[in-house]
Design a protein around this motif. Structure first.
Motif, mmCIF file in Angstrom:
data_model
loop_
_atom_site.group_PDB
_atom_site.id
_atom_site.type_symbol
_atom_site.label_atom_id
_atom_site.label_comp_id
_atom_site.label_asym_id
_atom_site.label_seq_id
_atom_site.Cartn_x
_atom_site.Cartn_y
_atom_site.Cartn_z
ATOM 1 N N TYR A 21 0.832 -1.206 0.000
ATOM 2 C CA TYR A 21 0.000 0.000 0.000
ATOM 3 C C TYR A 21 0.868 1.259 0.000
ATOM 4 O O TYR A 21 0.613 2.211 -0.734
ATOM 5 C CB TYR A 21 -0.916 0.016 1.226
ATOM 6 N N LEU A 22 1.887 1.271 0.839
ATOM 7 C CA LEU A 22 2.755 2.447 0.953
ATOM 8 C C LEU A 22 3.469 2.735 -0.365
ATOM 9 O O LEU A 22 3.675 3.895 -0.733
ATOM 10 C CB LEU A 22 3.776 2.240 2.069
ATOM 11 N N LYS A 23 3.818 1.695 -1.055
ATOM 12 C CA LYS A 23 4.504 1.842 -2.338
ATOM 13 C C LYS A 23 3.663 2.600 -3.352
ATOM 14 O O LYS A 23 4.190 3.321 -4.206
ATOM 15 C CB LYS A 23 4.862 0.462 -2.892
ATOM 16 N N ALA A 24 2.339 2.458 -3.248
ATOM 17 C CA ALA A 24 1.436 3.061 -4.225
ATOM 18 C C ALA A 24 1.028 4.503 -3.874
ATOM 19 O O ALA A 24 0.402 5.182 -4.684
ATOM 20 C CB ALA A 24 0.176 2.211 -4.357
ATOM 21 N N ILE A 25 1.401 4.965 -2.682
ATOM 22 C CA ILE A 25 1.005 6.301 -2.245
ATOM 23 C C ILE A 25 1.947 7.366 -2.800
ATOM 24 O O ILE A 25 3.146 7.150 -2.931
ATOM 25 C CB ILE A 25 0.990 6.362 -0.701
ATOM 26 N N LYS A 26 1.392 8.523 -3.106
ATOM 27 C CA LYS A 26 2.185 9.627 -3.652
ATOM 28 C C LYS A 26 3.271 10.032 -2.662
ATOM 29 O O LYS A 26 3.020 10.196 -1.466
ATOM 30 C CB LYS A 26 1.282 10.817 -3.957
ATOM 31 N N LYS A 27 4.486 10.200 -3.159
ATOM 32 C CA LYS A 27 5.608 10.584 -2.296
ATOM 33 C C LYS A 27 5.322 11.925 -1.615
ATOM 34 O O LYS A 27 4.748 12.824 -2.206
ATOM 35 C CB LYS A 27 6.899 10.671 -3.106
ATOM 36 N N LYS A 60 8.209 -3.848 13.933
ATOM 37 C CA LYS A 60 7.352 -3.188 12.954
ATOM 38 C C LYS A 60 7.749 -1.730 12.753
ATOM 39 O O LYS A 60 7.725 -1.214 11.632
ATOM 40 C CB LYS A 60 5.884 -3.285 13.393
ATOM 41 N N LEU A 61 8.121 -1.056 13.828
ATOM 42 C CA LEU A 61 8.553 0.339 13.718
ATOM 43 C C LEU A 61 9.831 0.461 12.890
ATOM 44 O O LEU A 61 9.996 1.401 12.110
ATOM 45 C CB LEU A 61 8.770 0.937 15.107
ATOM 46 N N ALA A 68 9.150 4.447 5.224
ATOM 47 C CA ALA A 68 8.902 5.887 5.211
ATOM 48 C C ALA A 68 10.034 6.635 4.504
ATOM 49 O O ALA A 68 9.802 7.567 3.731
ATOM 50 C CB ALA A 68 8.746 6.407 6.641
ATOM 51 N N LYS A 69 11.257 6.189 4.756
ATOM 52 C CA LYS A 69 12.410 6.792 4.101
ATOM 53 C C LYS A 69 12.428 6.472 2.610
ATOM 54 O O LYS A 69 12.672 7.351 1.777
ATOM 55 C CB LYS A 69 13.696 6.290 4.762
ATOM 56 N N LYS A 70 12.140 5.238 2.274
ATOM 57 C CA LYS A 70 12.180 4.793 0.872
ATOM 58 C C LYS A 70 11.168 5.535 0.014
ATOM 59 O O LYS A 70 11.463 5.917 -1.127
ATOM 60 C CB LYS A 70 11.907 3.290 0.818
ATOM 61 N N TYR A 71 9.966 5.770 0.568
ATOM 62 C CA TYR A 71 8.901 6.384 -0.218
ATOM 63 C C TYR A 71 8.608 7.833 0.182
ATOM 64 O O TYR A 71 7.600 8.418 -0.244
ATOM 65 C CB TYR A 71 7.628 5.549 -0.093
ATOM 66 N N SER A 72 9.482 8.418 1.001
ATOM 67 C CA SER A 72 9.355 9.833 1.412
ATOM 68 C C SER A 72 7.989 10.118 2.028
ATOM 69 O O SER A 72 7.268 11.034 1.616
ATOM 70 C CB SER A 72 9.598 10.760 0.224
ATOM 71 N N LEU A 73 7.632 9.335 3.030
ATOM 72 C CA LEU A 73 6.329 9.461 3.673
ATOM 73 C C LEU A 73 6.478 9.805 5.154
ATOM 74 O O LEU A 73 7.529 9.591 5.758
ATOM 75 C CB LEU A 73 5.557 8.145 3.566
ATOM 76 N N ILE A 74 5.406 10.339 5.722
ATOM 77 C CA ILE A 74 5.272 10.451 7.175
ATOM 78 C C ILE A 74 4.148 9.493 7.558
ATOM 79 O O ILE A 74 3.027 9.612 7.061
ATOM 80 C CB ILE A 74 4.929 11.882 7.624
ATOM 81 N N ALA A 92 2.931 6.677 17.057
ATOM 82 C CA ALA A 92 4.263 6.899 16.495
ATOM 83 C C ALA A 92 4.146 7.781 15.262
ATOM 84 O O ALA A 92 3.278 7.576 14.414
ATOM 85 C CB ALA A 92 4.904 5.575 16.123
ATOM 86 N N ILE A 93 5.019 8.786 15.191
ATOM 87 C CA ILE A 93 5.100 9.658 14.019
ATOM 88 C C ILE A 93 6.440 9.374 13.363
ATOM 89 O O ILE A 93 7.500 9.733 13.888
ATOM 90 C CB ILE A 93 4.971 11.159 14.397
ATOM 91 N N ILE A 94 6.409 8.691 12.222
ATOM 92 C CA ILE A 94 7.611 8.147 11.586
ATOM 93 C C ILE A 94 7.883 8.890 10.287
ATOM 94 O O ILE A 94 7.036 8.901 9.382
ATOM 95 C CB ILE A 94 7.406 6.644 11.277
ATOM 96 N N ASP A 95 9.054 9.493 10.165
ATOM 97 C CA ASP A 95 9.364 10.253 8.944
ATOM 98 C C ASP A 95 10.556 9.708 8.164
ATOM 99 O O ASP A 95 11.017 10.327 7.202
ATOM 100 C CB ASP A 95 9.574 11.728 9.258
ATOM 101 N N GLY A 96 11.061 8.549 8.571
ATOM 102 C CA GLY A 96 12.192 7.958 7.863
ATOM 103 C C GLY A 96 13.532 8.300 8.463
ATOM 104 O O GLY A 96 14.524 7.593 8.247
ATOM 105 N N LYS A 97 13.592 9.389 9.243
ATOM 106 C CA LYS A 97 14.823 9.790 9.906
ATOM 107 C C LYS A 97 14.749 9.524 11.410
ATOM 108 O O LYS A 97 15.736 9.191 12.051
ATOM 109 C CB LYS A 97 15.104 11.273 9.653
ATOM 110 N N LYS A 98 13.560 9.709 11.946
ATOM 111 C CA LYS A 98 13.369 9.530 13.390
ATOM 112 C C LYS A 98 11.929 9.125 13.655
ATOM 113 O O LYS A 98 11.066 9.181 12.777
ATOM 114 C CB LYS A 98 13.687 10.827 14.141
ATOM 115 N N ILE A 99 11.691 8.709 14.904
ATOM 116 C CA ILE A 99 10.333 8.392 15.343
ATOM 117 C C ILE A 99 10.036 9.219 16.587
ATOM 118 O O ILE A 99 10.771 9.166 17.582
ATOM 119 C CB ILE A 99 10.175 6.899 15.683
#
Length: 264
Positions: A21-27, A60-61, A68-74, A92-99
Motif C-alpha cells: 500500500y505504501l509503495k502506491a502512495i504519492k511521495k 514493525k517500527l 517511510a524513508k524509501k517512499y518519502s512518507l510520514i 508513532a510519528i515516523i518520517d524515515g529519519k526519526k520516530i
C-alpha cells in the motif's frame, strides 16, 4: 498537502500488505492508520508477556521507518510499546529519519473496555497539547479516538492554531452516527480538518462479537464530511491546502474570538 487514510484490520507480524500500500502512495504524503492495526486488540494480548509485545512493535517500527524513508512518507500509527513491566499506548510519528511519540492522555476505563487498567499510561490531571508537527505550512496534531470527548484538549489545539487533527480510532458497536456528529462538531468549532482513521475487523468477547466498522472520513471546518470509506479494507487519498482552511477560519472567526477570550 497529500494525505492517505489506511483503513485496515490488525495486521499479522509478517504481513507485507502495508508495504504494498505504501509503495502506491504519492511521495511526500502523510499516511494515517487506525488504532490496533500494528498490534492486536488489547483484550487479545492480555496474557502475552509485555516484552514480547514490545519486541513485536519495535520490529514493525523499524520496518516502517525504512519504508517511510524509501517512499518519502510520514506515517502516523498507533502502537503498543514499553518494557517487560509496562506497555504504553502511543502514536508513532515516523518520517524515515526519526520516530516521535505521543502518549495517550485519557484512556477508556469501562468494565468491558478497561484500557486504563491494562496500559501503563499515567493518569493525567491536567491535559496537555497533543503532539503537533508542521508540513507545508499546516499545523497537524495527532490524537486518539477517546480523547475526542475532552474539551480541554480541543481548546488547547484551537489556541495553538492547529489546522488538521489526525484522529486514530477503533470504534465498534452502533456508534457510527455519533462519531460522525462529534467529529463534524469538533471540526466546525475548531475551524480545522478532522481526519478520522478507523480500523476494521471483528473480535469476539465473552460470546459477543465486536465489529470494528471502518467509516474513516475527512470532516471539514464547515461541519460537513468531505469524503468517507465504507466498512471494507480501503485507502482514502486526499489533498488539503492551507488556503482552504484559512477561508473557513476567516468566515467563522472562532479562533479570533477564542484568542480575545484568552487575553481577557
Amino acid at each position: 498537502m497529500n494525505l492517505a487514510i489506511f483503513q485496515l484490520p490488525s495486521l499479522p507480524f509478517k504481513e507485507n500488505k502495508l508495504a504494498s500500500y505504501l509503495k502506491a502512495i504519492k511521495k511526500g504524503s502523510i499516511v494515517v492508520l487506525g488504532e490496533y492495526v500494528l498490534n492486536l486488540f488489547f483484550h487479545e494480548i492480555s496474557d502475552v508477556p509485555k516484552d514480547i509485545i514490545n519486541k513485536t512493535t519495535q520490529s514493525k517500527l523499524s520496518e516502517l521507518t525504512k519504508l517511510a524513508k524509501k517512499y518519502s512518507l510520514i506515517i502516523v500509527a498507533p502502537v503498543l510499546c514499553g518494557n517487560e513491566k509496562k506497555i504504553y499506548k502511543k502514536i508513532a510519528i515516523i518520517d524515515g529519519k526519526k520516530i516521535d511519540f505521543y502518549t495517550q492522555q485519557k484512556l477508556i476505563s469501562y468494565p468491558h473496555w478497561d484500557e486504563e487498567a491494562f496500559f501503563g499510561n499515567s493518569k493525567v490531571k491536567t491535559l496537555k497539547l497533543p503532539y503537533v508537527f508542521e508540513k507545508e505550512g499546516l499545523k497537524i496534531a495527532v490524537l486518539f479516538g477517546f480523547e475526542l470527548h475532552f474539551d480541554e484538549i480541543w481548546i488547547k489545539m484551537k489556541n495553538a492554531g492547529v489546522d488538521i487533527v489526525l484522529l486514530c480510532t477503533a470504534c465498534t458497536f452502533d456508534s457510527n452516527q455519533r462519531w460522525r456528529d462529534l467529529c463534524k462538531a469538533r471540526a466546525f468549532f475548531n475551524s480545522c480538518v478532522v481526519v478520522r482513521a478507523n480500523r476494521i475487523g471483528e473480535y469476539t468477547h465473552e460470546g459477543f462479537q465486536w465489529n470494528f466498522y471502518g467509516d474513516s472520513f475527512i470532516a471539514l471546518p464547515n461541519g460537513k464530511i468531505e469524503d468517507s470509506l465504507g466498512n471494507k479494507e480501503e485507502v482514502l487519498c486526499a489533498e488539503i491546502e492551507k488556503s482552504q482552511i484559512e477561508e473557513f477560519v476567516k468566515e467563522w472567526k472562532f479562533r479570533e474570538v477564542e484568542s480575545l477570550v484568552q487575553k481577557i
